[in-house]
Structure formats: C-alpha cells, structure tokens
Design a protein around this motif. Structure first.
Motif, PDB file in Angstrom:
ATOM      1  N   LEU A  97       0.830  -1.206   0.000  1.00  0.00           N
ATOM      2  CA  LEU A  97       0.000   0.000   0.000  1.00  0.00           C
ATOM      3  C   LEU A  97       0.864   1.256   0.000  1.00  0.00           C
ATOM      4  O   LEU A  97       0.556   2.228  -0.696  1.00  0.00           O
ATOM      5  CB  LEU A  97      -0.945  -0.003   1.198  1.00  0.00           C
ATOM      6  N   ASN A  98       1.957   1.231   0.751  1.00  0.00           N
ATOM      7  CA  ASN A  98       2.885   2.363   0.740  1.00  0.00           C
ATOM      8  C   ASN A  98       3.439   2.593  -0.658  1.00  0.00           C
ATOM      9  O   ASN A  98       3.522   3.728  -1.132  1.00  0.00           O
ATOM     10  CB  ASN A  98       4.055   2.107   1.698  1.00  0.00           C
ATOM     11  N   LEU A  99       3.814   1.519  -1.324  1.00  0.00           N
ATOM     12  CA  LEU A  99       4.372   1.602  -2.668  1.00  0.00           C
ATOM     13  C   LEU A  99       3.331   2.145  -3.655  1.00  0.00           C
ATOM     14  O   LEU A  99       3.649   3.007  -4.480  1.00  0.00           O
ATOM     15  CB  LEU A  99       4.872   0.223  -3.106  1.00  0.00           C
ATOM     16  N   ASP A 123      -2.683   1.012  19.534  1.00  0.00           N
ATOM     17  CA  ASP A 123      -2.156  -0.049  18.671  1.00  0.00           C
ATOM     18  C   ASP A 123      -2.133   0.394  17.205  1.00  0.00           C
ATOM     19  O   ASP A 123      -1.213   0.049  16.461  1.00  0.00           O
ATOM     20  CB  ASP A 123      -2.977  -1.333  18.817  1.00  0.00           C
ATOM     21  N   ALA A 124      -3.134   1.168  16.808  1.00  0.00           N
ATOM     22  CA  ALA A 124      -3.168   1.668  15.428  1.00  0.00           C
ATOM     23  C   ALA A 124      -1.982   2.595  15.169  1.00  0.00           C
ATOM     24  O   ALA A 124      -1.319   2.492  14.128  1.00  0.00           O
ATOM     25  CB  ALA A 124      -4.479   2.393  15.162  1.00  0.00           C
ATOM     26  N   LYS A 125      -1.700   3.479  16.111  1.00  0.00           N
ATOM     27  CA  LYS A 125      -0.550   4.396  15.953  1.00  0.00           C
ATOM     28  C   LYS A 125       0.757   3.616  15.898  1.00  0.00           C
ATOM     29  O   LYS A 125       1.649   3.940  15.105  1.00  0.00           O
ATOM     30  CB  LYS A 125      -0.521   5.415  17.091  1.00  0.00           C
ATOM     31  N   GLN A 126       0.870   2.592  16.722  1.00  0.00           N
ATOM     32  CA  GLN A 126       2.084   1.769  16.705  1.00  0.00           C
ATOM     33  C   GLN A 126       2.225   1.050  15.358  1.00  0.00           C
ATOM     34  O   GLN A 126       3.322   0.962  14.810  1.00  0.00           O
ATOM     35  CB  GLN A 126       2.058   0.755  17.853  1.00  0.00           C
ATOM     36  N   PHE A 127       1.132   0.557  14.812  1.00  0.00           N
ATOM     37  CA  PHE A 127       1.126  -0.096  13.498  1.00  0.00           C
ATOM     38  C   PHE A 127       1.619   0.884  12.426  1.00  0.00           C
ATOM     39  O   PHE A 127       2.471   0.552  11.597  1.00  0.00           O
ATOM     40  CB  PHE A 127      -0.292  -0.572  13.176  1.00  0.00           C
ATOM     41  N   LYS A 132       5.615   2.422   8.854  1.00  0.00           N
ATOM     42  CA  LYS A 132       5.932   3.709   8.236  1.00  0.00           C
ATOM     43  C   LYS A 132       4.946   4.066   7.116  1.00  0.00           C
ATOM     44  O   LYS A 132       5.335   4.389   5.992  1.00  0.00           O
ATOM     45  CB  LYS A 132       7.370   3.715   7.712  1.00  0.00           C
ATOM     46  N   LEU A 133       3.661   3.971   7.439  1.00  0.00           N
ATOM     47  CA  LEU A 133       2.623   4.240   6.449  1.00  0.00           C
ATOM     48  C   LEU A 133       2.695   5.694   5.999  1.00  0.00           C
ATOM     49  O   LEU A 133       2.780   6.601   6.821  1.00  0.00           O
ATOM     50  CB  LEU A 133       1.243   3.898   7.003  1.00  0.00           C
TER      51      LEU A 133
END
Length: 189
Positions: A97-99, A123-127, A132-133
């Motif tokens: 998704l980042n790509l 947990d979402a922030k840690q993800f 590195k979204l």
C-alpha cells in the motif's frame, strides 16, 4: 472478553475466506464490477461494485482536526483499505500500500481506515509507526463506516473511480503485482 470474541470471529472469517480462495487463482476474494464506462453513471449508492460509494467523513488518526471525505466525484481514484493492527494479512499488505500510494500519487489517493471499534488507537498508531505508512490513516471509532461498506474481513480494499463508483471490493490480500494491476486499471478509468 468482547474484544476477544470479535478477534476470534474475524479469524474464523479469514480462515473461511482462505478456503474459499483456493479456487480463486488471484488469492483474494474479488467482487468484480459489472459497471460499463459507456453507460450513464449509477444513481444508487451502496457497498457493491457498480454503485456509487456510500459517502462518509472521518477524522485522521494523527490529526483529529483534519477531516477526510469520501463520496461523489473526485480528482483522483481512491483505494480505501479497512484494517486493524492485530490483522496479520494487514501487516503483510502494508508495504504494498505504501508503494502504491507513492507510485500513483498523482492519480490515486490511498486512505487507510483503521476500524478502531475492533482495535485501539494506541495499537493503530504503533502499526502506522512500525510500517511507516505514508498515506492518510482515518479512524472509524464506532465501526459505522465499516458497517456501511458491509465489512466482513480484514483487510478489505475498496477500489473507487474518479466518478465515485465502486469498481471492485477485495476481501483479503492479493500479491503486490495483482493489486497493482487492479490499481493500474482503476486509474485509467
């Protein structure tokens, strides 16, 4: 206790989809579009390929002041990715998704929608930090948008064209190459 029940229900759904996918050579369950570009735009809204994407507004995870809107025509196509931090397939898909967000930034918006109802903001922030979204992350705190889009599994990707029409709904993950082919076709519409 209730959260564990949702986690187990999600895992069972994913296992069921995995068995169903064995007959699908692309890996993910795909609900194909029957919409044809030479026909007039649909007037009906719904979580189904060929219909207008249900409109919604959500706040950003990092910036609660920023509001993201979906629904109607837009300058770019849109990939909506519904996910949760505990979802292993979501972790496997994050780099792809980042790509896509980077390679198609002029033609495609990617919005990650954390279904916070089944997750935690921490947990979402840690993800987001771990993977590195590099695209906007929205929080669906009460799961209303996930329900609006008839979410059944994590991840769920919804491909929406510039006219606001859902072109495809993908339950589960695809290979990076398969997802990119679908995005390439989407941005050409």
């Amino acid at each position: 206790m209730k959260r564990n029940l949702y986690i187990w229900a999600g895992i069972l759904l994913l296992i069921g989809f995995a068995f169903w996918q064995t007959s699908n050579k692309e890996g993910g369950v795909s609900i194909q579009n029957v919409f044809q570009p030479d026909k007039p735009l649909p007037t009906e809204t719904g979580a189904k390929a060929g219909l207008l994407a249900p409109p919604f507004e959500l706040k950003g995870l990092e910036n609660k002041e920023e509001t993201y809107r979906v629904g109607g025509t837009r300058e770019k196509a849109l990939l909506l990715n519904f996910w949760a931090s505990w979802c292993d397939p979501c972790k496997m898909e994050a780099a792809s998704l980042n790509l896509l967000a980077k390679n198609y930034k002029d033609k495609l918006d990617v919005y990650g929608v954390n279904v916070t109802k089944y997750d935690t903001e921490k947990d979402a922030k840690q993800f987001v930090d771990t993977f590195k979204l590099q695209f906007p992350i929205l929080t669906d705190e009460d799961g209303a948008v996930y329900d609006l889009y008839k979410g059944m599994a994590f991840p769920t990707n919804v491909l929406i064209d510039k006219n606001g029409v859902i072109q495809e709904i993908i339950l589960g993950i695809l290979t990076e190459e398969e997802l990119e082919k679908k995005v390439e076709a989407l941005v050409k519409k």
